[in-house]
Scaffold this motif. Structure first.
Motif, mmCIF file in Angstrom:
data_model
loop_
_atom_site.group_PDB
_atom_site.id
_atom_site.type_symbol
_atom_site.label_atom_id
_atom_site.label_comp_id
_atom_site.label_asym_id
_atom_site.label_seq_id
_atom_site.Cartn_x
_atom_site.Cartn_y
_atom_site.Cartn_z
ATOM 1 N N ALA A 84 26.415 34.561 77.042
ATOM 2 C CA ALA A 84 27.344 34.518 78.179
ATOM 3 C C ALA A 84 28.356 33.394 78.037
ATOM 4 N N MET A 85 27.940 32.282 77.437
ATOM 5 C CA MET A 85 28.855 31.150 77.252
ATOM 6 C C MET A 85 29.869 31.424 76.151
ATOM 7 N N THR A 86 29.434 32.042 75.078
ATOM 8 C CA THR A 86 30.311 32.248 73.919
ATOM 9 C C THR A 86 31.094 33.551 73.979
ATOM 10 N N GLN A 87 30.557 34.554 74.699
ATOM 11 C CA GLN A 87 31.227 35.858 74.796
ATOM 12 C C GLN A 87 31.272 36.328 76.258
ATOM 13 N N PRO A 88 31.917 35.568 77.131
ATOM 14 C CA PRO A 88 31.900 35.903 78.566
ATOM 15 C C PRO A 88 32.641 37.190 78.914
ATOM 16 N N ASN A 89 33.471 37.699 77.994
ATOM 17 C CA ASN A 89 34.243 38.912 78.274
ATOM 18 C C ASN A 89 33.620 40.177 77.700
ATOM 19 N N ASP A 90 32.448 40.037 77.063
ATOM 20 C CA ASP A 90 31.765 41.199 76.492
ATOM 21 C C ASP A 90 31.148 42.022 77.631
ATOM 22 N N PRO A 91 31.514 43.298 77.781
ATOM 23 C CA PRO A 91 31.061 44.099 78.928
ATOM 24 C C PRO A 91 29.657 44.681 78.788
ATOM 25 N N GLU A 92 29.013 44.517 77.626
ATOM 26 C CA GLU A 92 27.753 45.228 77.396
ATOM 27 C C GLU A 92 26.675 44.886 78.420
ATOM 28 N N PHE A 93 26.284 43.620 78.514
ATOM 29 C CA PHE A 93 25.192 43.254 79.419
ATOM 30 C C PHE A 93 25.561 43.415 80.898
ATOM 31 N N PRO A 94 26.792 43.049 81.313
ATOM 32 C CA PRO A 94 27.150 43.303 82.718
ATOM 33 C C PRO A 94 27.043 44.775 83.110
ATOM 34 N N SER A 95 27.292 45.666 82.166
ATOM 35 C CA SER A 95 27.233 47.102 82.475
ATOM 36 C C SER A 95 25.809 47.649 82.450
ATOM 37 N N LEU A 96 24.857 46.854 81.969
ATOM 38 C CA LEU A 96 23.470 47.324 81.829
ATOM 39 C C LEU A 96 22.528 46.735 82.877
ATOM 40 N N GLY A 97 23.086 46.021 83.873
ATOM 41 C CA GLY A 97 22.252 45.538 84.979
ATOM 42 C C GLY A 97 21.810 44.102 84.892
ATOM 43 N N ILE A 98 22.519 43.274 84.107
ATOM 44 C CA ILE A 98 22.087 41.875 83.962
ATOM 45 C C ILE A 98 22.206 41.095 85.270
ATOM 46 N N PHE A 99 23.231 41.414 86.097
ATOM 47 C CA PHE A 99 23.414 40.675 87.345
ATOM 48 C C PHE A 99 22.276 40.943 88.320
ATOM 49 N N ASN A 100 21.863 42.195 88.418
ATOM 50 C CA ASN A 100 20.750 42.536 89.303
ATOM 51 C C ASN A 100 19.475 41.843 88.846
ATOM 52 N N CYS A 101 19.290 41.801 87.537
ATOM 53 C CA CYS A 101 18.120 41.129 86.963
ATOM 54 C C CYS A 101 18.129 39.635 87.286
ATOM 55 N N MET A 102 19.281 38.985 87.091
ATOM 56 C CA MET A 102 19.385 37.547 87.356
ATOM 57 C C MET A 102 19.163 37.232 88.830
ATOM 58 N N ALA A 103 19.711 38.083 89.713
ATOM 59 C CA ALA A 103 19.545 37.872 91.154
ATOM 60 C C ALA A 103 18.073 37.926 91.550
ATOM 61 N N LYS A 104 17.342 38.890 90.994
ATOM 62 C CA LYS A 104 15.922 39.033 91.322
ATOM 63 C C LYS A 104 15.101 37.876 90.760
ATOM 64 N N LEU A 105 15.482 37.388 89.582
ATOM 65 C CA LEU A 105 14.769 36.247 88.996
ATOM 66 C C LEU A 105 14.969 34.981 89.832
ATOM 67 N N ILE A 106 16.196 34.773 90.324
ATOM 68 C CA ILE A 106 16.452 33.607 91.190
ATOM 69 C C ILE A 106 15.638 33.730 92.470
ATOM 70 N N ASN A 107 15.632 34.931 93.069
ATOM 71 C CA ASN A 107 14.837 35.152 94.284
ATOM 72 C C ASN A 107 13.367 34.856 94.039
ATOM 73 N N LYS A 108 12.883 35.306 92.907
ATOM 74 C CA LYS A 108 11.484 35.083 92.564
ATOM 75 C C LYS A 108 11.173 33.595 92.435
ATOM 76 N N GLY A 109 12.109 32.859 91.846
ATOM 77 C CA GLY A 109 11.912 31.424 91.655
ATOM 78 C C GLY A 109 11.946 30.636 92.947
ATOM 79 N N THR A 110 12.796 31.042 93.881
ATOM 80 C CA THR A 110 12.924 30.305 95.149
ATOM 81 C C THR A 110 11.838 30.658 96.158
ATOM 82 N N LYS A 111 11.180 31.808 95.958
ATOM 83 C CA LYS A 111 10.194 32.254 96.950
ATOM 84 C C LYS A 111 8.754 32.220 96.454
#
Length: 616
Positions: A84-111
């Motif tokens: 994400a740091m070196t290739q922030p414009n690459d659409p592959e992972f954003p199109s495969l659900g990485i944001f939903n995954c990250m959101a759930k991981l943060i929720n899991k960590g805070t709760k």
């Protein structure tokens, strides 16, 4: 793009080598590759040659990752962070659900505290928020996907301090990116009051908080240290990183507030007097020079009626803008622009003229350009000569502007021979003044320089620069500090390039030091050193005068990012400082190795010592 991603993910050379990360590298040629028995290993998925199958498996992995408990997760997150740091414009992972995954991981960590402290899971919320911020930093379409994936509430949890300041830093960064796009700002604005209040508090208190919780501690939080140094740095790197991260946290907080202020949102909160005063102390400094920090937000507020009204009622903000406009700070023009906007407004001009605004701007009326801004002095003159500015409070300084304008018109009508004749006389008077000064009759020399300035044509900018600079030296010796600052500022406005006359910089730096204005003194010294570097041959060693380096050492300590927090900590906790560093009789207190001064004392002694006496 796939081959680059595959190479970076399939190996974890860039994964922090912390005490926890002891797994052997997994590469295509690694002898350990065949040992992987998991049907859903992320590193194995990245080696899948069939693109369609690989994308399908990656999407499934992102969906299942928050539901499983695997010690591999932190390695995967670290690899994704690097992508994400070196290739922030690459659409592959954003199109495969990485944001939903990250959101759930943060929720899991805070709760789920139990899960958070298991294995290496403490690192996961940080990486997840960082990945969201990196992918949304350039692409609006990625930001839209992130918002639709529900990343805002989990980021808010981190922003509220559910974990630590390290996670607050990456969450405010990500929210700032989401708020910067018109299409996603509305979603962020649904939490407007909560976000603005949290961010204001974070910007105001982060320096003191981080100093108390991390910098001053002998035993620091281990995972914070590992994230900063990537597991390979020493104490020096750790200390430099904490200063950089803290400055970023504050500046990114201000950036998020800028996004609201630009749209005239929450101005009733942002324009509170206490916060406006706090903004004056928020400075990107030498570590974060690309951020305009506090003055950037003040400038945005100056374009709003409510903002100008509240700023005009704050003496501290007005004084801050005056000091900034007469400094060598990279954001000097923003200070000038704010003062001009306040004077143009009929509802604020009579409030600000009670301060030192007009006399401050008068010192800048001969300024031609400042960076890419042209005719700066002419703009100031027009504002000061507006009919509605003809107030009795302006007459003393305003008359100088009128006289300057009349003088310009008269000199345009003069023939070249007459102007050259005046120039000869001025040079003679300057020599007389220098001779009188060398005899120790400083007051007489000052009068002689003033007489020379009165007859020196405005077009002879170099002669006027030298005379003002010599006046500044006289006033400095006579302890007329304010006059020394005024004269040296006028000299720097006349220099070419602007703010690059060495003697004037040094004299103003001394004057600022006498007034306790460490930041302004440091900026002048740094500009002076910059001049030495530019004027020297590339093949020659740059020699900086000892007294300049000594001043920089003194002001670096006074302007240290945590200087105020350190002082408050001493007062509150009655902390006894154990370490001191003696520099030529000036005792500079240090809490730890972190506060080492930027120049080695032996190197300082070897630098060339030069004289800065009137003359030229």
């Amino acid at each position: 793009m796939y081959s680059q991603t595959k190479k970076k993910i399939a190996t974890h050379d860039n994964i922090p080598k912390t005490p926890y990360n002891t797994i052997d590298d997994i590469t295509e040629d690694s002898p350990n590759t065949h040992l992987c028995s998991s049907h859903c290993c992320f590193f194995c998925i990245m080696k899948e040659p069939n693109i369609t199958l690989r994308r399908t498996k990656t999407s499934i992995y992102f969906k299942e990752m928050p539901l499983t408990d695997n010690q591999e997760h932190v390695l995967v997150l670290s690899g994704l962070w690097n992508i994400a740091m070196t290739q922030p414009n690459d659409p592959e992972f954003p199109s495969l659900g990485i944001f939903n995954c990250m959101a759930k991981l943060i929720n899991k960590g805070t709760k789920n505290t139990t899960w958070l402290h298991k294995n290496q899971n403490i690192y996961i919320p940080y990486y997840a928020a960082h990945i969201i911020g990196s992918y949304t930093m350039n692409k609006q379409e990625f930001a839209q996907i992130a918002v639709q994936s529900g990343v805002i509430p989990p980021l808010l949890e981190l922003l509220s301090g559910k974990m630590s300041w390290v996670e607050q830093r990456v969450s405010v960064r990500a929210l700032g990116h989401l708020a910067s796009y018109n299409s996603t700002f509305k979603s962020v604005a649904e939490f407007e009051t909560e976000i603005v209040k949290l961010t204001m508090n974070l910007a105001s208190t982060c320096l003191e908080k981080i100093y108390v919780e991390f910098v001053s501690k002998k035993r620091r939080v281990e995972y914070h240290r590992n994230l900063m140094t990537r597991g390979v740095g020493d104490l020096e790197m750790e200390n430099l990183k904490v200063e950089k991260w803290t400055s970023q946290l504050q500046c990114w907080s201000i950036y998020l507030l800028n996004c609201f202020a630009c749209k005239d949102k929450s101005l009733n909160l942002i324009c509170k007097k206490k916060f406006l005063n706090d903004l004056c102390d928020m400075w990107g400094g030498l570590i974060n020079q690309t951020s305009s920090a506090g003055v950037g937000l003040i400038r945005i507020l100056c374009y709003n009626n409510m903002g100008r009204k509240k700023i005009a009622e704050s003496p501290k903000v007005i004084n801050f803008l005056c000091k900034l406009s007469r400094s060598c700070d990279d954001w000097q023009y923003l200070g000038i622009e704010c003062l001009v906007l306040l004077l143009k407004d009929v509802n604020t001009r009579y409030k600000v003229i009670d301060f030192d605004v007009v006399s401050c701007l008068v010192d800048l009326i001969e300024l031609r350009s400042l960076g890419d801004k042209l005719n700066v002095g002419d703009t100031i003159i027009k504002v000061l000569l507006l009919e509605h500015c003809n107030d009795c409070k302006l007459k003393s300084n305003g008359q100088k502007v009128v006289d300057l304008k009349d003088r310009r018109e008269k000199e345009r009508l003069m023939c070249d021979e007459k102007l050259e004749e005046k120039r000869v006389i001025v040079r003679l008077m300057k020599k007389q003044g220098n001779h009188i000064f060398s005899l120790g009759r400083v007051e007489e020399a000052l009068l002689k320089y003033c007489e020379a300035l009165d007859i020196c044509p405005l077009r002879f900018r170099n002669e006027r620069m030298v005379l003002y600079s010599n006046k500044a030296q006289c006033n400095l010796l006579l302890k007329n500090v304010d006059s020394a600052i005024s004269d040296s500022t006028r000299a720097l406005c006349l220099s070419n390039p602007t703010n690059m006359h060495g003697k004037s910089l040094w004299r103003r730096s001394q004057a600022y030091d006498m007034k306790g204005m460490a930041k302004e003194s440091l900026m002048d010294c740094m500009m002076l050193v910059n001049g030495f570097v530019k004027s020297n041959d590339e093949n020659k060693r740059v020699k900086v005068p000892y007294h300049v380096v000594r001043m920089i050492c003194k002001q670096m300590d006074a302007t240290w990012l945590f200087a105020t927090a350190r002082l408050k900590s001493k007062v509150i906790h009655n902390v006894v400082v154990e370490n001191t560093c003696d520099i030529e009789g000036d005792e500079i207190e240090n809490e730890s190795k972190y506060e080492e001064l930027p120049y080695d004392h032996k190197k300082v002694m070897m630098m060339e010592k030069t004289s800065f006496m009137p003359g030229n």
